[in-house]
Design a protein around this motif. Structure first.
Motif, PDB file in Angstrom:
ATOM      1  N   GLN A  51      35.710  40.079  27.045  1.00 60.66           N
ATOM      2  CA  GLN A  51      36.231  40.935  28.106  1.00 60.66           C
ATOM      3  C   GLN A  51      35.072  41.727  28.684  1.00 60.66           C
ATOM      4  OE1 GLN A  51      39.183  43.404  26.273  1.00 60.66           O
ATOM      5  NE2 GLN A  51      40.805  41.945  26.675  1.00 60.66           N
ATOM      6  N   LEU A  78      33.873  44.494  31.991  1.00 58.34           N
ATOM      7  CA  LEU A  78      34.306  45.454  32.998  1.00 58.34           C
ATOM      8  C   LEU A  78      33.250  45.494  34.087  1.00 58.34           C
ATOM      9  CD1 LEU A  78      36.213  47.948  33.744  1.00 58.34           C
ATOM     10  CD2 LEU A  78      34.432  49.321  32.660  1.00 58.34           C
ATOM     11  N   TYR A  79      33.683  45.448  35.342  1.00 58.12           N
ATOM     12  CA  TYR A  79      32.756  45.570  36.469  1.00 58.12           C
ATOM     13  C   TYR A  79      32.629  47.047  36.800  1.00 58.12           C
ATOM     14  CZ  TYR A  79      30.864  45.325  41.163  1.00 58.12           C
ATOM     15  OH  TYR A  79      30.087  45.506  42.269  1.00 58.12           O
ATOM     16  N   ARG A 132      32.810  48.384  45.214  1.00 55.65           N
ATOM     17  CA  ARG A 132      33.775  47.382  45.683  1.00 55.65           C
ATOM     18  C   ARG A 132      33.031  46.299  46.461  1.00 55.65           C
ATOM     19  NH1 ARG A 132      38.905  47.321  46.078  1.00 55.65           N
ATOM     20  NH2 ARG A 132      39.123  49.532  45.714  1.00 55.65           N
ATOM     21  N   VAL A 189      36.137  41.998  44.445  1.00 57.61           N
ATOM     22  CA  VAL A 189      36.232  42.661  43.147  1.00 57.61           C
ATOM     23  C   VAL A 189      36.116  44.165  43.369  1.00 57.61           C
ATOM     24  CG1 VAL A 189      33.769  42.360  42.666  1.00 57.61           C
ATOM     25  CG2 VAL A 189      35.314  42.757  40.796  1.00 57.61           C
ATOM     26  N   GLY A 190      36.937  44.910  42.667  1.00 61.36           N
ATOM     27  CA  GLY A 190      36.909  46.359  42.782  1.00 61.36           C
ATOM     28  C   GLY A 190      36.263  46.993  41.573  1.00 61.36           C
ATOM     29  N   ARG A 193      35.788  48.952  38.216  1.00 61.31           N
ATOM     30  CA  ARG A 193      36.592  49.050  36.997  1.00 61.31           C
ATOM     31  C   ARG A 193      37.579  47.893  36.821  1.00 61.31           C
ATOM     32  NH1 ARG A 193      37.533  55.548  36.427  1.00 61.31           N
ATOM     33  NH2 ARG A 193      35.336  56.077  36.659  1.00 61.31           N
ATOM     34  N   THR A 194      37.238  46.750  37.381  1.00 64.10           N
ATOM     35  CA  THR A 194      38.053  45.546  37.178  1.00 64.10           C
ATOM     36  C   THR A 194      37.662  44.931  35.838  1.00 64.10           C
ATOM     37  OG1 THR A 194      38.165  45.116  39.548  1.00 64.10           O
ATOM     38  CG2 THR A 194      38.641  43.266  38.082  1.00 64.10           C
ATOM     39  N   ILE A 195      38.664  44.616  35.024  1.00 62.49           N
ATOM     40  CA  ILE A 195      38.423  43.979  33.733  1.00 62.49           C
ATOM     41  C   ILE A 195      38.715  42.491  33.861  1.00 62.49           C
ATOM     42  CG2 ILE A 195      39.187  43.797  31.334  1.00 62.49           C
ATOM     43  CD1 ILE A 195      39.832  46.763  31.425  1.00 62.49           C
ATOM     44  N   TYR A 196      37.782  41.683  33.389  1.00 62.15           N
ATOM     45  CA  TYR A 196      37.971  40.231  33.356  1.00 62.15           C
ATOM     46  C   TYR A 196      38.123  39.812  31.902  1.00 62.15           C
ATOM     47  CZ  TYR A 196      36.767  39.944  38.243  1.00 62.15           C
ATOM     48  OH  TYR A 196      36.772  40.089  39.600  1.00 62.15           O
ATOM     49  N   ARG A 197      39.207  39.137  31.614  1.00 61.43           N
ATOM     50  CA  ARG A 197      39.437  38.573  30.282  1.00 61.43           C
ATOM     51  C   ARG A 197      39.199  37.084  30.385  1.00 61.43           C
ATOM     52  NH1 ARG A 197      43.914  42.158  30.985  1.00 61.43           N
ATOM     53  NH2 ARG A 197      43.657  43.952  29.620  1.00 61.43           N
TER      54      ARG A 197
END
Length: 118
Positions: free
Chosen positions: A40, A42-43, A47, A54-55, A57-61
Motif C-alpha cells: 500500500q 500513499l501519494y 493534485r 490522482v489527488g 493523500r490517495t492510497i493505492y492498494r
C-alpha cells in the motif's frame, strides 16, 4: 517448458494454460516491477491531471494504474511522492517543510505535470 504449451490435467478433462511468471517479468522491466508492487502506498504530492488523475493523500492498494506506473518508473521526483502507508505521517510532515527532498520533489512534479500541454 515454454509458456505457450498446454498442460493436460489428468484430474479433469480440461486443459490448463500456464500462467506467466510475473515475478520474473517484473525484474526485467521497472514499469512492470512498479505495477506489480503489492504494498500500500500513499501519494503525498499535489493534485495531478496527467499522466493519470490522482489527488493528494490517495492510497493505492496493489499495483498502480499502468499509465501512472509508467510515469513513476520514468520520473524519480514523482516516484518519491509515493510512500509506504506506514510512513505516511512523517512523509506528510516532511513534504510541508520547505527545502526538504519531498518538498522539492512536489514542487518539481507540480511544475512538470500541472502545466498546460501545448
Amino acid at each position: 517448458m515454454p509458456d505457450d504449451t498446454l498442460i493436460e490435467n489428468p484430474a479433469s478433462s480440461e486443459t490448463e494454460i500456464p500462467m506467466a511468471d510475473t515475478a520474473a517479468a517484473a525484474t526485467e522491466s521497472p514499469v512492470l516491477a512498479a505495477a506489480a508492487a503489492p504494498a500500500q502506498v500513499l501519494y503525498v504530492g499535489p493534485r495531478l491531471l496527467r499522466p493519470f488523475p490522482v489527488g493528494p493523500r490517495t492510497i493505492y492498494r496493489g499495483p498502480l494504474p499502468v499509465p501512472l506506473a509508467m510515469a513513476v518508473a520514468a520520473d524519480p521526483d514523482l516516484a518519491a511522492l509515493f510512500v509506504p502507508v506506514a510512513d505516511a505521517g512523517q512523509a506528510l510532515r516532511t513534504v510541508a517543510m520547505p527545502g526538504t527532498a519531498l518538498a522539492r520533489a512536489a514542487t518539481a512534479v507540480s511544475a512538470k505535470y500541472l502545466r498546460k500541454e501545448a
